[in-house]
Write a protein that holds these residues in place. Sequence first.
Motif, PDB file in Angstrom:
ATOM      1  N   THR A  28     -42.365 -14.675  52.432  1.00  0.00           N
ATOM      2  CA  THR A  28     -43.004 -15.173  53.548  1.00  0.00           C
ATOM      3  C   THR A  28     -44.481 -14.859  53.510  1.00  0.00           C
ATOM      4  N   ALA A  29     -44.843 -13.992  52.869  1.00  0.00           N
ATOM      5  CA  ALA A  29     -46.218 -13.666  52.722  1.00  0.00           C
ATOM      6  C   ALA A  29     -46.942 -14.698  51.878  1.00  0.00           C
ATOM      7  N   ILE A  30     -46.452 -15.366  50.845  1.00  0.00           N
ATOM      8  CA  ILE A  30     -46.983 -16.428  50.038  1.00  0.00           C
ATOM      9  C   ILE A  30     -47.120 -17.814  50.639  1.00  0.00           C
ATOM     10  N   ALA A  31     -46.650 -17.948  51.765  1.00  0.00           N
ATOM     11  CA  ALA A  31     -46.493 -19.206  52.551  1.00  0.00           C
ATOM     12  C   ALA A  31     -48.060 -19.740  52.599  1.00  0.00           C
ATOM     13  N   PRO A  32     -48.385 -21.015  52.551  1.00  0.00           N
ATOM     14  CA  PRO A  32     -47.450 -22.183  52.473  1.00  0.00           C
ATOM     15  C   PRO A  32     -46.716 -22.457  51.252  1.00  0.00           C
ATOM     16  N   LEU A  33     -47.079 -21.580  50.224  1.00  0.00           N
ATOM     17  CA  LEU A  33     -45.968 -22.020  48.981  1.00  0.00           C
ATOM     18  C   LEU A  33     -44.564 -22.043  49.293  1.00  0.00           C
ATOM     19  N   ARG A  34     -43.805 -23.115  48.823  1.00  0.00           N
ATOM     20  CA  ARG A  34     -42.484 -23.140  48.973  1.00  0.00           C
ATOM     21  C   ARG A  34     -41.841 -22.286  47.952  1.00  0.00           C
ATOM     22  N   VAL A  35     -40.469 -21.502  48.444  1.00  0.00           N
ATOM     23  CA  VAL A  35     -39.832 -20.737  47.534  1.00  0.00           C
ATOM     24  C   VAL A  35     -38.458 -21.166  47.160  1.00  0.00           C
ATOM     25  N   LEU A  36     -38.124 -21.057  45.968  1.00  0.00           N
ATOM     26  CA  LEU A  36     -36.813 -21.206  45.408  1.00  0.00           C
ATOM     27  C   LEU A  36     -36.315 -19.977  45.158  1.00  0.00           C
ATOM     28  N   LYS A  37     -35.294 -19.126  45.969  1.00  0.00           N
ATOM     29  CA  LYS A  37     -35.232 -17.944  45.578  1.00  0.00           C
ATOM     30  C   LYS A  37     -33.978 -17.883  44.744  1.00  0.00           C
ATOM     31  N   ALA A  38     -33.946 -17.327  43.425  1.00  0.00           N
ATOM     32  CA  ALA A  38     -32.700 -16.965  42.802  1.00  0.00           C
ATOM     33  C   ALA A  38     -31.893 -15.911  43.097  1.00  0.00           C
ATOM     34  N   LEU A  39     -30.733 -15.965  43.037  1.00  0.00           N
ATOM     35  CA  LEU A  39     -29.738 -14.929  43.406  1.00  0.00           C
ATOM     36  C   LEU A  39     -28.751 -15.076  42.303  1.00  0.00           C
ATOM     37  N   HIS A  40     -28.142 -13.926  41.910  1.00  0.00           N
ATOM     38  CA  HIS A  40     -27.082 -13.906  41.197  1.00  0.00           C
ATOM     39  C   HIS A  40     -25.818 -14.187  41.832  1.00  0.00           C
ATOM     40  N   PHE A  41     -24.763 -14.934  41.452  1.00  0.00           N
ATOM     41  CA  PHE A  41     -23.688 -15.115  42.028  1.00  0.00           C
ATOM     42  C   PHE A  41     -22.711 -13.903  41.736  1.00  0.00           C
ATOM     43  N   ASP A  42     -22.698 -12.768  42.356  1.00  0.00           N
ATOM     44  CA  ASP A  42     -21.962 -11.682  42.337  1.00  0.00           C
ATOM     45  C   ASP A  42     -22.162 -10.786  43.700  1.00  0.00           C
TER      46      ASP A  42
END
Length: 172
Positions: free
Chosen positions: A35-49
């Motif tokens: 949220t602190a880096i807005a207005p940059l849009r974020v793609l958040k990678a999560l491990h599928f576990d």
Amino acid sequence: GLFVNAPPTTIVETARALGLRTVQLHGREAPAGATAIAPLRVLKALHFDAAGIDRLADWTPEEVPNLAAILWDAPPPPTGLAAAASASNQSQTGGHGRTIDWDELAMLLASKPADPAARHILAGGLTPQNVAQAIAIVRPYAVDVSSGVESSRGVKDVGLIEAFCRAVRSAQ
């Protein structure tokens, strides 16, 4: 721009210098940092576990207004597979060439309330040979590929990239 556990100031400075509008966070970043880096849009990678699925509750458009999508990737190989994977691969957060259970991911996504702002990107072991099947099962917003289009570690193959794109376009 892809970042792994980088401080928000580094992400913002790099994005500004390169003219980036969207960044991929592929580490243990907290939603507050995103949220602190807005207005940059974020793609958040999560491990599928289990750990990644638990973290999904914190990564919603309500919690992170600049969240563009969740990218689901395979976790690194278990330590016991060290003989099958190099030590450098063990420390990476992605690019292992390992797939996730697409049926389980599809069930997880189907169990979530329909949210037009919630987009999901599929990664993890995708190749020209399997990406159409993965798309048919998961129905992701987009797909992400790395090692699946390499002729050798870190070397992208134009023919594999073209085949991958054809397979994506052909997916039903």
